[in-house]
Design an enzyme around this catalytic site. Structure first.
Site, PDB file in Angstrom:
ATOM      1  N   ASP A 147       0.831  -1.204   0.000  1.00 43.35           N
ATOM      2  CA  ASP A 147       0.000   0.000   0.000  1.00 43.35           C
ATOM      3  C   ASP A 147       0.867   1.257   0.000  1.00 43.35           C
ATOM      4  OD1 ASP A 147      -2.316   1.768   0.553  1.00 43.35           O
ATOM      5  OD2 ASP A 147      -3.329  -0.095   1.054  1.00 43.35           O
ATOM      6  N   HIS A 218      -4.013   6.292   2.506  1.00 43.97           N
ATOM      7  CA  HIS A 218      -4.679   5.050   2.120  1.00 43.97           C
ATOM      8  C   HIS A 218      -4.144   3.838   2.897  1.00 43.97           C
ATOM      9  CE1 HIS A 218      -5.558   1.694  -0.732  1.00 43.97           C
ATOM     10  NE2 HIS A 218      -6.584   2.419  -1.117  1.00 43.97           N
ATOM     11  N   SER A 551     -11.137  -0.769  -1.922  1.00 45.73           N
ATOM     12  CA  SER A 551      -9.942  -0.697  -1.072  1.00 45.73           C
ATOM     13  C   SER A 551     -10.291  -0.852   0.398  1.00 45.73           C
ATOM     14  CB  SER A 551      -9.271   0.675  -1.222  1.00 45.73           C
ATOM     15  OG  SER A 551      -8.440   0.721  -2.331  1.00 45.73           O
TER      16      SER A 551
END
Ligand SMILES: *[C@@H]1O[C@H](CO)[C@@H](O)[C@H](O)[C@H]1NC(C)=O
Ligand SMILES: *[C@@H]1O[C@H](CO)[C@@H](O)[C@H](O)[C@H]1NC(C)=O
Ligand SMILES: *[C@@H]1O[C@H](CO)[C@@H](O)[C@H](O)[C@H]1NC(C)=O
Ligand SMILES: *[C@@H]1O[C@H](CO)[C@@H](O)[C@H](O)[C@H]1NC(C)=O
Ligand SMILES: *[C@@H]1O[C@H](CO)[C@@H](O)[C@H](O)[C@H]1NC(C)=O
Ligand SMILES: *[C@@H]1O[C@H](CO)[C@@H](O)[C@H](O)[C@H]1NC(C)=O
Ligand SMILES: *[C@@H]1O[C@H](CO)[C@@H](O)[C@H](O)[C@H]1NC(C)=O
Ligand SMILES: *[C@@H]1O[C@H](CO)[C@@H](O)[C@H](O)[C@H]1NC(C)=O
Ligand SMILES: *[C@@H]1O[C@H](CO)[C@@H](O)[C@H](O)[C@H]1NC(C)=O
Ligand SMILES: *[C@@H]1O[C@H](CO)[C@@H](O)[C@H](O)[C@H]1NC(C)=O
Ligand SMILES: *[C@@H]1O[C@H](CO)[C@@H](O)[C@H](O)[C@H]1NC(C)=O
Ligand SMILES: *[C@@H]1O[C@H](CO)[C@@H](O)[C@H](O)[C@H]1NC(C)=O
Length: 763
Positions: A147, A218, A551
């Site tokens: 990520d 994220h 996600s």
């Protein structure tokens, strides 16, 4: 200040393609490629493998020295291959070498989030986690993510009360030459980063700090959702108050950073991360990124996860955000657990009340002073006398007259300046609140922001009605109600409109996505290097943020899978996937089939796979469909790749002497892509519960007749396996769209559900 919210959004939407275009111009001759050689067939050491890569490329480039210069990654651990900068001719040439399985251009994968700030005003909490009991005495599980890095100081990664790191762990905390204060602990046990591919493709170190520290948000968000520790009393500016926790709050976590600012998560970096993660000894890999569907040999995630599954590492990936269009699902290899996104039943509404009406809106602010109604006017009635009379009704800077505004609520249109500057203008003029009215383009897409003044955003149509009323009543009053929490007043879950859909265009025989989990307006920890509203001009930092996307759904499944793994350390990845799939539900909280947020129509397995995860049921599935690493090899052999290719891919393993039928892969769903006459499918179930007598029941897909043999299965003690056959016969060829059915084995206590998808052969 002059940075516009809407410009920001456009940049985010288009940045990806913009950067790709720029790069193609800048690197017209030489590009970076992955040269994939499959698995390792011998136990060579690293030096020998690296040397073999130099020799292989050297044979095409004319010298080993040139090859050494060109190669920027040698994959030597679980994956065999290298990344190199080459000319197109050289890439073509080397792909002809019989040792080479595939050569593909290094392409960027995308993060599968949507834009959080579109949605932040309607936040939902994490419902699945509330079902999960505290686990004590469970074994260590290591969940790793590929990520954007991690914010190590987040409370989600506190290691309070955790035992020492397992001695088998080979990972590292890669923080040399970087911020001295990036540290791992007994919770966050590893962090590595991969950026050479990003730089080779024109990425810049200007916008992004090279290192494992998350400067995007994220990665912190997804990692805290799967394996974050419990944090009591978390809220987002007062909203969604509750305990924040990952699905596996006791798991160890590790971050392999492969994504950098401006949309770059390159194949070469992704493969390097897989190669290390597999070797470091992680148990699960959670991957919330992807690209358009590609053949397995040319897809870094399919390749990496194939090698992971061969080592017993479960890989959970996001299905993609290209819904609601069909045939958009990505990360769909059968060795990947593919996750779709749904909504939850919790909503936090804010309401504008005037003239006896209640209008739903979005707000992330405190309520009105003294909680009472105030006079409301439009900004056009509040201009300074000196202002020109052609001003837009958008509360522009220095246009409002304090004499007219003081103590009132002002209704303004959204933009063209930043919304923050609009709110500040009303505040400067002494207003008590703002009703922010969307324009046609924004429609009903509402946004929330923790402004320092009571603000509610309402949709375009609601706004026009409000304006009409204000024109007719010079002494109108209004009230703004913030933070109303509502539960279960809508069908929930629903399939998120953006969630990618089946069928699976790479292998139609494998039903994808596999499963659905909450991925809409999910609150989790965040990087404090960026604004939780994804606005680069916004200096606000906060430890939590709401994000939406497949996600966000993916780490819910990873967390649950981690929990199952810690409770049942001997379960294979396929058993864990089966337990989660066969216990999922296709029903919503109103008792109907889960509907699509986009169309409100009932969904199908192409939208939600086996259905929405049910965490507590997954812990006691009764029976599971198991698969071994060899089964995936057999699957590849059945796809008809020629022997050379297959041999390279699978390294030491061999194809079976008689190939299997693809549809006989012991998958927890059944798909027949071209039914004509009768097709016989065979499946094997393994008992993981008590001895039990199971009976079958089924709903045949429309236009088919179905038979299951035997109709009863008596399982001995845990570990006992039984086969059954499914006969599906085409009886009506009129409809050649996919039709869906369901097959259920039940012992009265467990319901082991298997979805079916059948398409008639067109006559
Ligand atoms: C686990 O068990 C130990 C000892 O029985 C106890 O002290 C601890 O609080 C438990 N932890 C959780 C999370 O339940
Ligand atoms: C850190 O710096 C040293 C010395 O400059 C260098 O040899 C090493 O490769 C660097 N490490 C990383 C990960 O960049
Ligand atoms: C240490 O980490 C903080 C984030 O907590 C960061 O803002 C700061 O710049 C770092 N300091 C150094 C010396 O790297
Ligand atoms: C929860 O947080 C709120 C706001 O930060 C605070 O006022 C309250 O005291 C906290 N409650 C608990 C039980 O910690
Ligand atoms: C959040 O919840 C906690 C515990 O339920 C409560 O003590 C606290 O006052 C709440 N905070 C807010 C801001 O509602
Ligand atoms: C603007 O004009 C109105 C009416 O002529 C007057 O009442 C008001 O005080 C003026 N405002 C300013 C700031 O001069
Ligand atoms: C508004 O009026 C000003 C002069 O008073 C003029 O310069 C400007 O172009 C006008 N804007 C529009 C959109 O008509
Ligand atoms: C909010 O406004 C008040 C005064 O109205 C001010 O004291 C405070 O600093 C402001 N807070 C922020 C975060 O701007
Ligand atoms: C105008 O609004 C005020 C305050 O809400 C209300 O009392 C009054 O009846 C309204 N007048 C008309 C004509 O609707
Ligand atoms: C296998 O296929 C590749 C490319 O599709 C081809 O280059 C190779 O010659 C084939 N090998 C055999 C043994 O057919
Ligand atoms: C079931 O599948 C296996 C593996 O493909 C195959 O060998 C076997 O013949 C099949 N059995 C039946 C009854 O079709
Ligand atoms: C076959 O399917 C079509 C379309 O679904 C339907 O109209 C027709 O009645 C069916 N025929 C039979 C014999 O079931």
């Amino acid at each position: 200040m002059e940075m516009m919210y809407r410009r920001t959004l456009l940049c985010f939407l288009f940045f990806f393609s913009c950067t790709l275009l720029l790069q193609q111009q800048a690197f017209a001759d030489k590009k970076s490629y992955v040269v994939y050689l499959g698995g390792h067939s011998t136990n060579s050491n690293e030096e020998i493998i690296v040397n073999s890569h130099h020799e292989l490329l050297g044979s095409v480039m004319g010298s080993k020295e040139k090859a050494k210069e060109a190669i920027f990654y040698s994959y030597t651990k679980a994956i065999n291959g290298f990344a190199a900068v080459m000319e197109e001719d050289e890439a073509k040439e080397i792909s002809k070498n019989p040792e080479v399985l595939s050569v593909f251009e290094d392409k960027a994968k995308m993060l599968y989030t949507t834009h959080s700030w579109d949605f932040v005003g309607l936040p939902n909490n994490i419902p699945a986690s509330s079902l999960i009991p505290n686990v004590n005495g469970s074994t260590d599980v290591i969940i790793a993510h590929l990520d954007t890095g991690v914010w190590p100081e987040s409370k989600s990664f506190s290691d309070d009360g955790m035992a020492p790191i397992p001695s088998e762990w080979k990972g590292i905390c890669q923080n040399e030459n970087i911020t001295k204060n990036f540290t791992c602990n007994k919770k966050l046990i590893g962090a590595r980063y991969y950026y050479v591919g990003y730089l080779k493709n024109g990425g810049s170190t200007k916008n992004t700090k090279i290192g494992p520290r998350d400067d995007i948000g994220h990665g912190t968000h997804t990692l805290s959702t799967s394996g974050g520790a419990m944090i009591p009393n978390v809220s987002f500016f007062g909203f969604a108050n509750g305990t924040l926790r990952g699905g596996s709050p006791h798991a160890r976590v590790a971050m392999y950073r492969v994504c950098w600012q401006d949309g770059g998560c390159y194949d070469t970096d992704v493969l390097a991360a897989f190669d290390d993660a597999i070797n470091d000894g992680v148990n699960l890999l959670s991957i919330s990124l992807g690209a358009d569907p590609a053949p397995y040999y040319e897809d870094s995630i399919a390749i990496g996860s194939f090698h992971a599954i061969q080592k017993g590492i479960m890989v959970i990936c996001a299905a993609g955000n290209s819904g609601p269009y069909s045939a958009t699902v990505t990360n769909a290899a059968p060795w990947i657990f593919t996750v779709a996104a749904g909504t939850t039943d919790r909503e936090l509404l804010s309401i504008l009340q005037y003239n006896g009406k209640s209008i739903n809106g979005v707000s992330l602010t405190q309520g009105l002073p003294s909680n009472k109604p105030y006079p409301i006017i439009t900004s056009t009635k509040a201009f300074l006398n000196s202002s020109s009379d052609n001003l837009t009704d958008a509360c522009l800077l220095d246009t409002l007259d304090p004499a007219k505004v003081k103590g009132k609520i002002i209704a303004c249109n959204i933009g063209p300046e930043t919304i923050k500057s609009q709110i500040n203008e009303v505040k400067r003029a002494g207003g008590v609140g703002v009703v922010l009215v969307n324009d046609v383009t924004f429609g009903d897409q509402l946004l929330g922001y923790p402004f320092n003044l009571t603000t509610i955003n309402i949709g375009y149509d609601d706004g026009q009605n409000l304006y009409k009323y204000l024109a007719s009543n010079k002494s109108a009053m209004a009230y703004i109600l913030c933070e109303l929490t509502t539960f279960g007043n809508k069908p929930a879950p629903q399939i998120a409109d953006f969630s990618s859909r089946g069928p699976n265009i790479i292998n139609e025989e494998i039903l994808k996505p596999d499963i659905m989990a909450p991925g809409f307006e999910i609150l989790a920890s965040y990087s404090e290097a960026v604004s939780p509203f994804e606005d680069p001009s916004d200096s606000l930092h906060y430890p939590y943020a709401f994000l939406s996307g497949t996600s966000m759904a993916t780490p819910h499944v990873s967390g649950l899978a981690g929990l199952l793994k810690s409770l049942n350390p001997t379960w294979s990845p396929a058993m864990i996937r089966s337990a989660i799939m066969t216990t999922a539900t296709i029903l919503d909280n109103k008792g109907g089939v889960i509907t699509d947020m986009a169309s409100m129509a009932p969904g199908t397995p192409f939208d939600y796979g086996a259905g929405q995860i049910q965490a507590s049921k997954a812990m006691d599935p009764g029976l599971v469909y198991d698969l071994t690493p060899q089964d995936y090899v057999n699957f590849l052999c059945a796809l008809g790749y020629n022997s050379t290719e297959t041999k390279l891919f699978i390294g030491k393993q061999k194809c079976p002497s008689t190939p299997i039928e693809i549809q006989d892969l012991n998958y927890p769903s059944i798909t027949i892509a071209n039914l004509s006459g009768t097709v016989i499918i065979n499946r094997t179930l393994t008992n993981v519960g008590d001895e039990g007598k199971y009976n079958v029941s089924y709903v045949a897909p429309k236009g088919t007749s179905m038979m299951v043999l035997p109709t009863k299965l008596n399982f001995g003690k845990s570990g006992d396996s039984k086969k059954y056959l499914v006969f599906v016969t085409a009886v009506n060829h009129t409809n050649n769209d996919y039709q869906f059915g369901m097959l259920t084995w039940s012992d009265g206590k467990h319901s082991v559900k298997t979805p079916l998808a059948v398409k008639m052969h067109h006559k």
